[in-house]
Write an enzyme that holds these catalytic residues in place. Structure first.
Site, PDB file in Angstrom:
ATOM      1  N   LYS A  12      24.784  49.759  35.791  1.00 25.14           N
ATOM      2  CA  LYS A  12      25.782  50.655  36.376  1.00 25.14           C
ATOM      3  C   LYS A  12      26.489  49.911  37.501  1.00 25.14           C
ATOM      4  O   LYS A  12      25.846  49.459  38.459  1.00 25.14           O
ATOM      5  CB  LYS A  12      25.108  51.907  36.934  1.00 25.14           C
ATOM      6  CG  LYS A  12      26.042  53.098  37.087  1.00 25.14           C
ATOM      7  CD  LYS A  12      26.379  53.704  35.730  1.00 25.14           C
ATOM      8  CE  LYS A  12      26.861  55.137  35.858  1.00 25.14           C
ATOM      9  NZ  LYS A  12      27.091  55.745  34.538  1.00 25.14           N
ATOM     10  N   THR A  57      22.041  53.979  32.076  1.00 22.87           N
ATOM     11  CA  THR A  57      22.739  53.528  33.275  1.00 22.87           C
ATOM     12  C   THR A  57      22.837  54.647  34.296  1.00 22.87           C
ATOM     13  O   THR A  57      22.879  54.402  35.501  1.00 22.87           O
ATOM     14  CB  THR A  57      24.146  53.004  32.940  1.00 22.87           C
ATOM     15  OG1 THR A  57      24.953  54.064  32.407  1.00 22.87           O
ATOM     16  CG2 THR A  57      24.074  51.863  31.930  1.00 22.87           C
ATOM     17  N   ASP A  58      22.876  55.905  33.821  1.00 26.92           N
ATOM     18  CA  ASP A  58      22.902  57.034  34.749  1.00 26.92           C
ATOM     19  C   ASP A  58      21.625  57.074  35.583  1.00 26.92           C
ATOM     20  O   ASP A  58      21.655  57.452  36.761  1.00 26.92           O
ATOM     21  CB  ASP A  58      23.071  58.346  33.982  1.00 26.92           C
ATOM     22  CG  ASP A  58      23.338  59.523  34.903  1.00 26.92           C
ATOM     23  OD1 ASP A  58      24.416  59.555  35.524  1.00 26.92           O
ATOM     24  OD2 ASP A  58      22.453  60.394  35.018  1.00 26.92           O
ATOM     25  N   PHE A 168      47.753  17.011  58.437  1.00 26.42           N
ATOM     26  CA  PHE A 168      47.579  16.647  57.032  1.00 26.42           C
ATOM     27  C   PHE A 168      48.588  15.568  56.684  1.00 26.42           C
ATOM     28  O   PHE A 168      49.786  15.824  56.588  1.00 26.42           O
ATOM     29  CB  PHE A 168      47.754  17.866  56.113  1.00 26.42           C
ATOM     30  CG  PHE A 168      47.379  17.577  54.685  1.00 26.42           C
ATOM     31  CD1 PHE A 168      46.084  17.196  54.355  1.00 26.42           C
ATOM     32  CD2 PHE A 168      48.317  17.685  53.672  1.00 26.42           C
ATOM     33  CE1 PHE A 168      45.727  16.922  53.048  1.00 26.42           C
ATOM     34  CE2 PHE A 168      47.971  17.419  52.353  1.00 26.42           C
ATOM     35  CZ  PHE A 168      46.669  17.040  52.039  1.00 26.42           C
ATOM     36  N   HIS A 262      49.227  29.084  53.501  1.00 23.61           N
ATOM     37  CA  HIS A 262      50.249  28.175  54.012  1.00 23.61           C
ATOM     38  C   HIS A 262      51.207  28.874  54.978  1.00 23.61           C
ATOM     39  O   HIS A 262      51.635  30.009  54.756  1.00 23.61           O
ATOM     40  CB  HIS A 262      51.055  27.587  52.856  1.00 23.61           C
ATOM     41  CG  HIS A 262      50.238  26.772  51.903  1.00 23.61           C
ATOM     42  ND1 HIS A 262      49.616  25.595  52.269  1.00 23.61           N
ATOM     43  CD2 HIS A 262      49.922  26.975  50.598  1.00 23.61           C
ATOM     44  CE1 HIS A 262      48.979  25.095  51.231  1.00 23.61           C
ATOM     45  NE2 HIS A 262      49.138  25.911  50.206  1.00 23.61           N
TER      46      HIS A 262
END
EC number: 1.7.3.3
Length: 306
Positions: A12, A57-58, A168, A262
């Site tokens: 789930k 899943t419940d 850079f 950037h």
């Protein structure tokens, strides 16, 4: 030609849960998004339609909410460990071999109001009023296979910026290169960090203080970002991971994903103005994506690339 059922899991996803602690007038809140995924003896569920080995899943969803009451949520990591162990160790017939619990935690700050008794000079917390903290989302992933526990914690959406102390230049240039070298630039990124703990949960091993560890790992990531004079975002990434490993013995591996947010100088010459590294255009698409792992020597890295 025969066909074979390969790796599979079910569970789930995104169970949203808010746990309020009302033990005093100063309430506490834990706000989580919990996803459960199970692996095990599920071949018949796929191949024959028999659900004899299927935990609904419940049920996993209900377990998340019930455990929030029964065991509380001291930390995302501790809560994930309790859930994972339950699904593997307590599910009947031992059909679940492995459980993976993924958790996102959303932070809330207390709202402060003026302190009337101090003529508005100070402020006081309202014990039951909160504002959602927008800094970052805390994450954790717990996997338990019946023998050992693996805990990978982290954070995402933590936006940081250095307005200077970043360059850079000196990079490869070919006929397609148009980027100008930068000797004083803005360095900004939206940090996604994940770190693996050395904790395995074997033989009664004591759990780390998860909340304190998270606070300090985040602090070291931020300090490294702020204090590193950067010649590339890659260099900053390595400094951030190294700072965590140098200061947090419980962490074995750090993986960082750093999109380069950037900032480009705006050409103001058409308006008769000089732009002395003051006015920038902030671009959100496209962006450089810098990723890397720093781990202790002798440790095999396990954090997956997402």
């Amino acid at each position: 030609m025969a066909h074979v059922l390969g790796q599979n899991q079910y569970g789930k996803a995104e169970n949203r849960i808010v746990r309020v602690y009302r033990d005093s007038t100063r309430h506490e809140i834990k706000d989580l998004n919990v996803s459960v995924s199970l692996q095990g003896e599920f071949e018949d569920v796929h191949l024959t339609g028999s659900n004899a080995n299927c935990l609904p899943t419940d049920t996993t969803k209900n377990t998340v909410y019930a455990f929030a009451k029964e065991y509380g949520i001291e930390s995302a990591e501790a809560f994930g460990i309790v859930l994972a162990r339950h699904f593997v160790d307590d599910t009947e017939r031992g059909v679940v071999h492995s459980a993976r619990i993924r958790i996102e935690e959303y932070a809330w700050d207390r709202i402060k109001t003026p302190d009337n008794s101090a003529r508005f000079i100070g402020s006081e917390e309202v014990g039951h009023s909160f504002v959602r903290n927008g800094q970052e989302i805390r994450t954790t992933e717990v996997v338990y296979d019946g023998e050992s526990v693996q805990v990978i914690s982290g954070l995402k959406d933590l936006v940081v910026m250095n307005s200077t102390n970043s360059e850079f230049w000196g990079y490869i240039k070919d006929r397609y290169t148009t980027l100008q070298e930068a000797y004083d630039r803005i360095l900004a990124t939206q940090v996604t960090a994940r770190w693996k703990y050395g904790y395995s949960g074997r033989d009664g091993e004591a759990q780390p203080n998860w909340n304190r560890s998270y606070t300090h790992v985040k602090r070291h990531l931020l300090e490294a970002f702020a204090e590193t004079y950067s010649y590339s975002l890659q260099q900053t990434l390595h400094a951030m991971g190294t700072r965590v490993l140098n200061n947090r013995a419980e962490v074995d591996e750090v993986r960082l994903e750093l999109p380069n947010k950037h900032h480009f100088l705006v050409d103001l010459e058409p308006f008769g103005l000089e732009n002395d590294n003051e006015v920038y255009y902030a671009a959100d698409r496209m962006y450089g994506l810098i990723e890397g792992t720093v781990h202790r020597e002798g440790v095999v890295p396990v954090i997956p690339v997402v």
